[in-house]
Design an enzyme around this catalytic site. Structure first.
Site, short mmCIF file in Angstrom:
data_model
loop_
_atom_site.label_atom_id
_atom_site.label_comp_id
_atom_site.label_asym_id
_atom_site.label_seq_id
_atom_site.Cartn_x
_atom_site.Cartn_y
_atom_site.Cartn_z
N CYS A 66 0.83 -1.20 0.00
CA CYS A 66 0.00 0.00 0.00
C CYS A 66 0.87 1.26 0.00
O CYS A 66 1.46 1.61 -1.01
CB CYS A 66 -0.98 -0.03 1.16
SG CYS A 66 -2.36 1.13 0.95
N HIS B 118 -3.82 -4.94 0.72
CA HIS B 118 -3.31 -5.49 1.98
C HIS B 118 -3.45 -7.02 2.01
O HIS B 118 -4.55 -7.53 2.24
CB HIS B 118 -4.07 -4.88 3.16
CG HIS B 118 -3.75 -3.44 3.39
ND1 HIS B 118 -2.71 -3.02 4.17
CD2 HIS B 118 -4.33 -2.31 2.91
CE1 HIS B 118 -2.65 -1.70 4.18
NE2 HIS B 118 -3.63 -1.24 3.41
N GLU C 274 -2.33 -8.93 4.27
CA GLU C 274 -2.33 -9.41 5.65
C GLU C 274 -3.72 -9.54 6.25
O GLU C 274 -3.89 -10.23 7.26
CB GLU C 274 -1.47 -8.49 6.53
CG GLU C 274 -1.99 -7.08 6.71
CD GLU C 274 -1.56 -6.10 5.63
OE1 GLU C 274 -1.54 -4.89 5.92
OE2 GLU C 274 -1.25 -6.55 4.50
#
Length: 509
Positions: free
Chosen positions: A80, A167, A169
């Site tokens: 990002c 993202h 994660e």
């Protein structure tokens, strides 16, 4: 010493801890450092990740980071903001998005790339940014895009540098863990061998070297962190460790005796101290939540110091500090705002001239439990809900009195007991009862009552950073309410808290 393996440079994203967690789940050891505090790079560093950020690469709020010793020398992944930063400093263009790109998106183009090995077109990813990379430098190759974001990912030519504008994660990115695995295994070539057993072996050796034959004291609470820290230290230094468990008069019903009994079964050298009167007398008339915490912290230090002085030759104070506490102490833009004072043994090391040892300081909560399992600690302790250091004092709104403590202990015992009896305890991350500073009219038999109100609170969470209220069955709540009102003298009304964190906190004070 644990091998660092992956260094995560934090630009302030709310998701940075999740990157570290996902890497740990892949059995790769990682640490987070603020972008303003780049550590020295040694042979333990094998790869680097640049995190996201709430800031824009165009607003100048964050400093430039010198990547000279990283770019091209280590596998590098920008996430990002990290991707946008790599693009901008190399001559690309990052502009404000016409429409804020937040939420689910799908990859509609994927180039042949190691980073996206095993990822199919249409894979869902999670976007969260106000800027967009609109032009990449000549030596950048776009390797993925979505319908609205043409540059969802890129690679820099002739070096193992990759970047993504989403993202991986977060769980909303359905193949995010695969992407991180590809970076870890295929690009960085790391061996995924960081496990609880590996941590125990390394940490035990490190503790033996650091502590030698010195004596260590540890403040125990009966909770997961301090208990795992105690067993790990005991494994390293044996009877040179002494645990001190203080009853501050604000524990749950019968908790002092139950916890001491549990520690006996673990072979630990634990001293139990009944200090109820000291704490409760100092809390008389105190109503402010922060003042309650500070008062309890001060009395704890006094009592702990009194007991520690009875021991000879103590040189170290052990603490059950875990990684989220460490991360929050040094943030990208300076120390985080104080939401609540943490109840710890602050001030003791200086007062007693002790050195501090924190064997769990690099672990997340779920990793502490995994280490505890590997150490053979009972599930009764490992699955115990978190309980605040100041105890029931911050679950009694307003002034604390022995009568209120007794009433709350009884109500709490019924609530927790029923959660366990009906198989719901392990499905809840934390639960307890709160004594409210209001009274309400009720009817019991033919008599009018004007008694106290308790609120039940139960949340689901992973580590307490965020939490949702637990959707307990209505029949269960009705049964618990009925038992509390019928069995606990002084309560005639029970309510249930349906607030999530944020905006609320888990505890009421």
């Amino acid at each position: 010493m644990n091998p660092l393996q992956i260094l995560i440079l934090d630009f302030g994203s709310q998701y940075t801890q999740l990157i570290a967690r996902r890497l740990r789940e892949l059995n790769v050891y990682s640490e987070i450092y603020p972008c303003t505090h780049l550590p020295e790079l040694d042979e333990s560093v094998k790869a680097v990740i640049l995190s996201g950020s709430p800031y824009s690469v165009n607003d100048g709020l964050l400093p430039d980071v010198d990547l000279t010793n990283i770019r091209g020398k280590y596998p590098l992944l920008g996430v990002c903001y990290g991707a946008q930063y790599l693009a901008k400093v190399n001559g690309g263009k990052v502009t404000p998005s016409k429409i804020r790109e937040y939420g689910r998106a799908h990859l509609n183009t994927i180039q042949d790339s190691v980073l996206f090995k095993g990822i199919s077109l249409g894979s869902q990813v999670w976007m969260s940014h106000g800027d967009t990379i609109t032009n990449v430098p000549e030596h950048f190759t776009v390797i993925a895009g979505t319908e609205d974001v043409a540059v969802a990912a890129f690679k820099i030519a002739d070096e193992p540098t990759y970047a993504i504008q989403f993202h991986p994660e977060v769980t909303h990115s359905t193949d995010g863990k695969t992407i991180l695995h590809n970076f870890v295994k295929e690009i960085a070539g790391l061996s995924q061998n960081w496990t609880p057993v590996h941590f125990i072996e390394n940490t035990t050796t490190e503790l033996q070297s650091k502590l030698g034959n010195d004596k260590v004291i540890l403040g125990l609470s009966g909770g997961v962190d301090s208990s795992v820290a105690a067993v790990l230290l005991h494994k390293a230094i044996g009877d040179n460790l002494t645990g001190i468990f203080i009853d501050n008069g604000l524990l749950r019903k019968d908790e002092f005796a139950q916890v001491l009994d549990a520690y006996k079964g673990m072979g630990l050298n634990v001293i139990g101290v009944d200090a109820k009167e000291q704490f409760l007398s100092q809390l008389q008339g105190v109503t402010d939540p922060e003042q309650k915490r500070k008062t309890i912290g001060r009395v704890f230090i006094e009592v702990f110091d009194q007991e520690a002085q009875k021991l000879q030759g103590v040189k170290w104070l052990a603490q059950g500090t875990i990684y989220p506490d460490v991360i929050e102490s040094v943030s990208v833009k300076g120390p985080s705002a104080t939401i609540k004072s943490h109840h710890n043994v602050g001030g003791l090391p200086e007062k007693m001239n002790l050195k501090v040892v924190e064997p769990l300081r690099m672990l997340f909560k779920d990793e502490v439990r995994a280490v505890g399992t590997a150490l053979g600690i009972s599930e009764v302790i490992l699955k115990r809900h978190p309980f605040p250091g100041p105890g029931l004092s911050i679950r009694i709104l307003g002034e604390i009195t022995p009568e209120k403590v007794s009433i709350l202990q009884e109500a709490d015992a019924i609530f927790i007991g029923e959660l366990k009896a009906q198989g719901l305890y392990d499905k809840v991350w934390q639960a307890g009862a709160i004594f409210l500073p209001v009274q309400s009219v009720g009817v019991m038999g033919d008599e009018r009552t004007y008694e106290h109100v308790v609120c039940l609170r139960a949340v689901s969470s992973v580590d307490g950073m965020t939490a949702d209220w637990s959707h307990l069955p209505h029949t269960f709540l009705a049964e618990v309410s009925n038992k509390i009102i019928n069995r606990v003298k002084g309560i005639n009304r029970v309510v249930y808290d349906i607030s999530s964190k944020p905006p609320a906190t888990i505890e009421w004070e």
